[in-house]
Design a protein around this motif. Structure first.
Motif, PDB file in Angstrom:
ATOM      1  N   SER A  67       0.831  -1.201   0.000  1.00  0.00           N
ATOM      2  CA  SER A  67       0.000   0.000   0.000  1.00  0.00           C
ATOM      3  C   SER A  67       0.866   1.251   0.000  1.00  0.00           C
ATOM      4  O   SER A  67       0.657   2.190  -0.779  1.00  0.00           O
ATOM      5  CB  SER A  67      -0.931  -0.011   1.218  1.00  0.00           C
ATOM      6  OG  SER A  67      -1.704   1.159   1.265  1.00  0.00           O
ATOM      7  N   ARG A  92     -10.358   7.109  -0.970  1.00  0.00           N
ATOM      8  CA  ARG A  92     -10.257   6.306   0.255  1.00  0.00           C
ATOM      9  C   ARG A  92     -11.611   6.174   0.949  1.00  0.00           C
ATOM     10  O   ARG A  92     -11.930   5.137   1.514  1.00  0.00           O
ATOM     11  CB  ARG A  92      -9.237   6.922   1.209  1.00  0.00           C
ATOM     12  CG  ARG A  92      -7.822   6.402   0.988  1.00  0.00           C
ATOM     13  CD  ARG A  92      -7.230   6.925  -0.270  1.00  0.00           C
ATOM     14  NE  ARG A  92      -6.160   6.075  -0.792  1.00  0.00           N
ATOM     15  CZ  ARG A  92      -5.645   6.234  -2.004  1.00  0.00           C
ATOM     16  NH1 ARG A  92      -6.100   7.179  -2.804  1.00  0.00           N
ATOM     17  NH2 ARG A  92      -4.696   5.434  -2.430  1.00  0.00           N
ATOM     18  N   ILE A  96     -12.362   2.343   0.533  1.00  0.00           N
ATOM     19  CA  ILE A  96     -11.794   1.715   1.722  1.00  0.00           C
ATOM     20  C   ILE A  96     -12.711   1.888   2.929  1.00  0.00           C
ATOM     21  O   ILE A  96     -13.116   0.915   3.561  1.00  0.00           O
ATOM     22  CB  ILE A  96     -10.394   2.288   2.044  1.00  0.00           C
ATOM     23  CG1 ILE A  96      -9.447   2.080   0.876  1.00  0.00           C
ATOM     24  CG2 ILE A  96      -9.852   1.627   3.310  1.00  0.00           C
ATOM     25  CD1 ILE A  96      -9.180   0.644   0.520  1.00  0.00           C
ATOM     26  N   VAL A 144      -7.636  -3.042   8.001  1.00  0.00           N
ATOM     27  CA  VAL A 144      -8.238  -1.916   7.290  1.00  0.00           C
ATOM     28  C   VAL A 144      -8.221  -0.684   8.177  1.00  0.00           C
ATOM     29  O   VAL A 144      -7.965   0.437   7.720  1.00  0.00           O
ATOM     30  CB  VAL A 144      -9.681  -2.246   6.853  1.00  0.00           C
ATOM     31  CG1 VAL A 144     -10.220  -1.152   5.935  1.00  0.00           C
ATOM     32  CG2 VAL A 144      -9.742  -3.594   6.144  1.00  0.00           C
ATOM     33  N   GLY A 379     -15.023  -2.389  -2.380  1.00  0.00           N
ATOM     34  CA  GLY A 379     -14.071  -1.421  -2.892  1.00  0.00           C
ATOM     35  C   GLY A 379     -13.984  -1.496  -4.399  1.00  0.00           C
ATOM     36  O   GLY A 379     -14.830  -2.110  -5.059  1.00  0.00           O
ATOM     37  N   LEU A 399      -5.463  -2.146  -1.278  1.00  0.00           N
ATOM     38  CA  LEU A 399      -4.570  -2.152  -0.129  1.00  0.00           C
ATOM     39  C   LEU A 399      -3.348  -2.998  -0.437  1.00  0.00           C
ATOM     40  O   LEU A 399      -3.455  -4.002  -1.110  1.00  0.00           O
ATOM     41  CB  LEU A 399      -5.292  -2.706   1.097  1.00  0.00           C
ATOM     42  CG  LEU A 399      -6.327  -1.763   1.710  1.00  0.00           C
ATOM     43  CD1 LEU A 399      -7.112  -2.490   2.779  1.00  0.00           C
ATOM     44  CD2 LEU A 399      -5.663  -0.559   2.331  1.00  0.00           C
TER      45      LEU A 399
END
Length: 399
Positions: A67, A92, A96, A144, A379, A399
């Motif tokens: 990442s 993001r 995410i 995460v 995602g 990621l």
């Protein structure tokens, strides 16, 4: 800023191979967790379960490294503007944070309804909120959660490293110092009146700064380092060959010693200093990230086209598989092997790994194909055969 860093970076498709190996490592650890704790502790093959559970314990740290690698590879040569920051945080949030919230809610309420504890609405909401802000709605979601912490800090690091580029040459030792300062202070600070320890140390990104900063360093200087990283005939020199062999040997020693420590603990109730155990795992995981990066270039060149395509696709779907596979394992374990035949028990554990891998892979693939807006749950899922630059792939935020 180094002029070579201002050149447009080319794609690195090999990174999907690293992701594929990393997710296999995650599944290996999770699918053997019961076996090494209780299920196969007395088996003659326990050493194999322990090996799969510890030697392959590199998945999350490798994802962390990747990442950071991708972020700095893409962003270091780009000026920090309002538009860049808005775009960065929007991606993001969408790819995410929203999936993190979706799966946190999913696992929280799934375990609540399967459990026997009854809570009032207020107690339920307080418990849910506490787990959301600590990444504890399910065991694997801490990864995460710590990634989100790093994303919040990333523009600050980017600004500092662009402003003081000489610092970037020292990123690896800086990351190690930050991480180990946190570990040592967290362990011993209470003796000196500091308000520690942090009980959920693994949920703090400071515990992983060596991986973040090593990824940052290699991402920034990849174009200069790739002849040292890519093991190929054209790149061979005496110094590089020595470095490659030394890295491989040290990796094997660290990894096998890591396995040995846990074998002694689990089989013989041995005691080890926790700081020493942290050091061995840190060394093992750091070297694994380098070895897997090197291995990915070899595999990408040598694998048959079909196998390479499967591995690449597995890497592209790894985030979704990471989020979903505990659900499959949770229900698979509702039906344990009951026969007295030891071979059926071995087969049950092996099938657990295969079911988690194939089941998650199939589910994520079908979900992406047939359900509108699949990014809400999993995602950004890159489309198969799409031709993208690495910058475009990064915009998908893996990621």
């Amino acid at each position: 800023m180094n002029a070579s860093l201002l050149k447009k970076n080319s794609a690195i498709p090999e990174l999907s191979i690293v992701r594929a190996i990393a997710i296999i490592g995650v599944l290996s650890v999770h699918s053997t967790s019961v076996a090494v704790s209780t299920g196969m502790i007395d088996s003659n093959l326990f050493f194999l379960y322990n090996f799969a559970n510890i030697f392959l314990k590199f998945g999350t740290t490798t994802f962390i490294f990747l990442s950071s690698f991708v972020l700095f590879y893409n962003y270091f040569s780009r000026p920090i503007t309002k538009e860049l920051l808005v775009s960065f945080y929007k991606k993001r949030l969408l790819y995410i944070i929203i999936p993190y919230l979706v799966f946190s809610l999913f696992y929280f309420f799934l375990k609540y309804f399967l459990g026997s504890t009854e809570l009032s609405i207020g107690e339920l909401l307080n418990k849910l909120w506490g787990q959301l802000i600590t990444g504890k709605a399910h065991d694997h979601l801490y990864f995460v959660y710590i990634s989100i912490q790093f994303y919040l800090m990333f523009p600050i690091f980017l600004f500092i490293f662009q402003k003081f580029p000489k610092l970037t040459h020292w990123l690896i030792p800086i990351g190690i110092i930050i991480q180990w300062s946190f570990i040592i202070i967290n362990k011993f600070g209470h003796d000196y009146g500091l308000p520690v320890p942090v009980h959920n140390r693994g949920s703090w990104s400071l515990s992983y700064f060596s991986y973040y900063f090593m990824g940052a360093y290699i991402g920034i200087y990849f174009n200069e380092l790739k002849r040292w990283i890519i093991v190929a005939k054209d790149n061979v020199t005496k110094k590089r060959l020595t470095l490659w062999i030394s890295t491989l040997c040290l990796w094997l020693i660290a990894g096998l010693y890591h396995v040995h420590i846990y074998y002694q603990i689990r089989q013989n109730s041995a005691k080890y200093n926790t700081t020493w155990m942290d050091f061995v795992w840190n060394l093992h995981a750091l070297l694994t990230a380098i070895v897997l990066l090197q291995l990915s270039f070899i595999l990408y060149r040598k694998l048959p086209t079909f196998i390479r395509g499967l591995a690449t696709r597995l890497g592209e779907l790894s985030f979704g598989i990471y989020l979903f596979h505990p659900f499959i394992l949770m229900f698979y374990r509702k039906f344990p092997a009951t026969s007295g035949n030891i071979y059926l028990h071995h087969l049950w554990y092996l099938n657990g790994f295969l079911v988690a891998l194939v089941g998650s892979w199939v589910f994520v693939t079908l979900y992406a194909r047939f359900v509108p807006q699949p990014w809400i749950v999993f995602g950004n899922l890159p489309k198969r055969k799409a031709k993208k630059t690495l910058v475009e792939k990064e915009q998908g935020v893996q990621l």
